[in-house]
Design an enzyme around this catalytic site. Structure first.
Site, short mmCIF file in Angstrom:
data_model
loop_
_atom_site.label_atom_id
_atom_site.label_comp_id
_atom_site.label_asym_id
_atom_site.label_seq_id
_atom_site.Cartn_x
_atom_site.Cartn_y
_atom_site.Cartn_z
NE ARG A 239 -4.46 -0.55 0.32
CZ ARG A 239 -5.03 -1.69 -0.37
NH1 ARG A 239 -4.00 -2.18 -1.42
NH2 ARG A 239 -5.98 -2.12 -0.17
CD GLU A 268 -2.76 3.95 -4.54
OE1 GLU A 268 -1.53 3.74 -4.74
OE2 GLU A 268 -3.58 3.07 -4.82
CG HIS A 286 -3.45 0.08 -6.41
ND1 HIS A 286 -3.60 0.71 -5.25
CD2 HIS A 286 -3.61 -1.45 -6.06
CE1 HIS A 286 -4.00 -0.12 -4.18
NE2 HIS A 286 -3.99 -1.60 -4.87
#
Ligand code: DGY
Length: 327
Positions: A239, A268, A286
Site C-alpha cells: 500500500r 494515490e 495499483h
C-alpha cells in the site's frame, strides 16, 4: 419487508450486478467515476448494503449519513479505507476479499521484480524513442534474479505465494513477519525468518507485502533505505504510505539503492511526479490484482458478502465480528 437496496460504488462486472439484482434493488455506477464524499453519502443514505472499493472512504460521517446500512463489502483484501471501529459501533458488518487475489498479485509482484532487475520499462522507452542503433555488450545491463536473495516483508498469503515462485529462480528467501510461520510452512517455502534489519541489509530484492496501518506507516523510510545494499531493489505491492516516497526518491536519485518497482503510492492516484524523472524505477497504477478473472472474483466475493449480511447470516469474510453483537 421490501427488497433491500445495494449501492455499488464503482463499475463492476455484469454477472456481479445480475447476482445482486436477484436479491436486491441495485444502484450501480456505470460511469465508474469515483464518488466524492458528499455524493457517496447521498447514495449511501438509501442503502442497506454498500459494495465499495478502496477509493471510497468509509468513515463515521459516511455511516451517520446512511442510517439503514447493515453491511460494507469492500472489493479488496486491504481495508484501510474503512473505519472498522466506527462500523462496529454502528453495528455495520464490514467485509473484504481475501484469498481470491493471492496468486494474481504474486504474479504481478514478480513482473515488477523482474522488470526492475532487467530494466524492462527503461529498455522499452529506449527502443520506442528510436535510440537503439545496434547491439552493445553492456547495453542496458541489469541484475540477475536467479540465485539472488529475496527478502519478503509481510509473509501472509500473498507473501507466501510470492515465496513459492522463488524456488524456480533458485533464490535464497528471507522473510520477516509479526509472527513466525510454523516450521513445516517455512520448510515448504524454503524461507528463513529474520529480523527486519537483517533482511534489509542482506536482501538483493526487498519486497513489501504488509497491510497499511498506523504501525506500518513509513515502515520503509530514509533509515531503512540506508540499510539496504547499494545494489538492492525495493518492490512495493502493498500500500502507499508503507514507504516514505520522498525518502525513496532521494535514495533512488542518489543511487543509494539500485532501483524500485512500485504499484502503490502515497496519496494515490496523485503521486510524487519526481518518480517520472528517474530511470531506475518501474511504475504501475495499483494493478497487481488486476487480471480479469481475479477482479471478477473479488467483486463477486464482495457481492456474496453483502448478500449474506442482508440475509442475516455471518458473511464469509467478516472483518468485525463484534458488530454482530446486538443485531
Ligand atoms: C487489495 O485487494 O487490497 C488490492 O490492493 C486491490 O487492488
Amino acid at each position: 419487508m421490501g427488497r433491500p437496496t445495494v449501492v455499488v460504488t464503482r463499475e463492476v462486472f455484469d454477472d456481479v450486478l445480475a447476482l445482486l439484482r436477484e436479491h436486491a434493488e441495485v444502484i450501480d455506477n456505470p460511469t465508474d467515476e469515483p464518488l466524492a464524499p458528499a455524493a457517496l453519502a447521498e447514495r449511501a443514505s438509501a442503502a442497506d448494503a454498500l459494495v465499495c472499493a478502496l477509493t471510497d472512504r468509509i468513515d463515521d460521517a459516511l455511516l451517520a449519513a446512511a442510517p439503514r446500512l447493515r453491511a460494507v463489502a469492500n472489493i479488496a483484501v486491504g481495508h484501510n479505507n474503512i473505519d472498522l471501529a466506527a462500523c462496529t459501533a454502528r453495528g455495520v458488518l464490514a467485509t473484504n476479499t481475501p484469498g481470491v487475489l493471492d496468486e494474481t498479485t504474486a504474479d504481478f509482484a514478480w513482473a515488477l521484480l523482474l522488470g526492475v532487475a532487467r530494466r524492462l520499462t527503461e529498455a522499452e522507452r529506449y527502443l520506442r524513442e528510436g535510440r537503439w542503433t545496434g547491439w552493445q555488450l553492456k547495453q542496458l545491463a541489469g541484475a540477475d534474479v536467479h540465485g539472488a536473495t529475496l527478502g519478503i516483508v509481510g509473509m501472509g498469503r500473498i507473501g507466501q505465494a510470492i515465496a513459492r515462485r522463488a524456488s524456480g529462480f533458485r533464490m535464497n528467501v528471507l522473510y520477516c513477519n509479526r509472527t513466525r510461520l510454523p516450521e513445516p510452512v517455512e520448510q515448504s517455502l524454503a524461507a528463513r525468518w529474520v529480523d527486519q534489519a537483517t533482511l534489509l541489509e542482506t536482501a538483493d530484492f526487498v519486497l513489501l507485502m504488509v497491510p497499511y496501518s498506523p504501525a506500518t506507516h513509513h515502515l520503509i523510510g530514509a533509515d531503512e533505505l540506508a540499510r539496504m545494499k547499494p545494489s538492492a531493489f525495493l518492490v512495493n505491492t502493498a500500500r502507499g504510505g508503507v514507504v516514505d516516497d520522498a525518502a525513496l526518491i532521494a535514495a533512488l536519485a542518489a543511487r543509494r539503492i539500485a532501483g524500485a518497482a512500485l504499484d502503490v503510492f502515497e496519496g494515490e492516484p496523485a503521486f510524487d511526479r519526481r518518480f517520472l524523472d528517474l530511470d531506475n524505477v518501474v511504475l504501475s497504477p495499483h494493478i497487481a490484482s488486476s487480471s480479469v478473472a481475479t477482479r471478477r472474483a473479488m467483486a463477486m466475493l464482495a457481492a456474496r458478502n453483502a448478500l449474506a449480511a442482508l440475509r442475516g447470516e455471518t458473511p464469509p469474510n467478516l472483518l468485525n465480528p463484534a458488530a454482530l453483537q446486538g443485531r
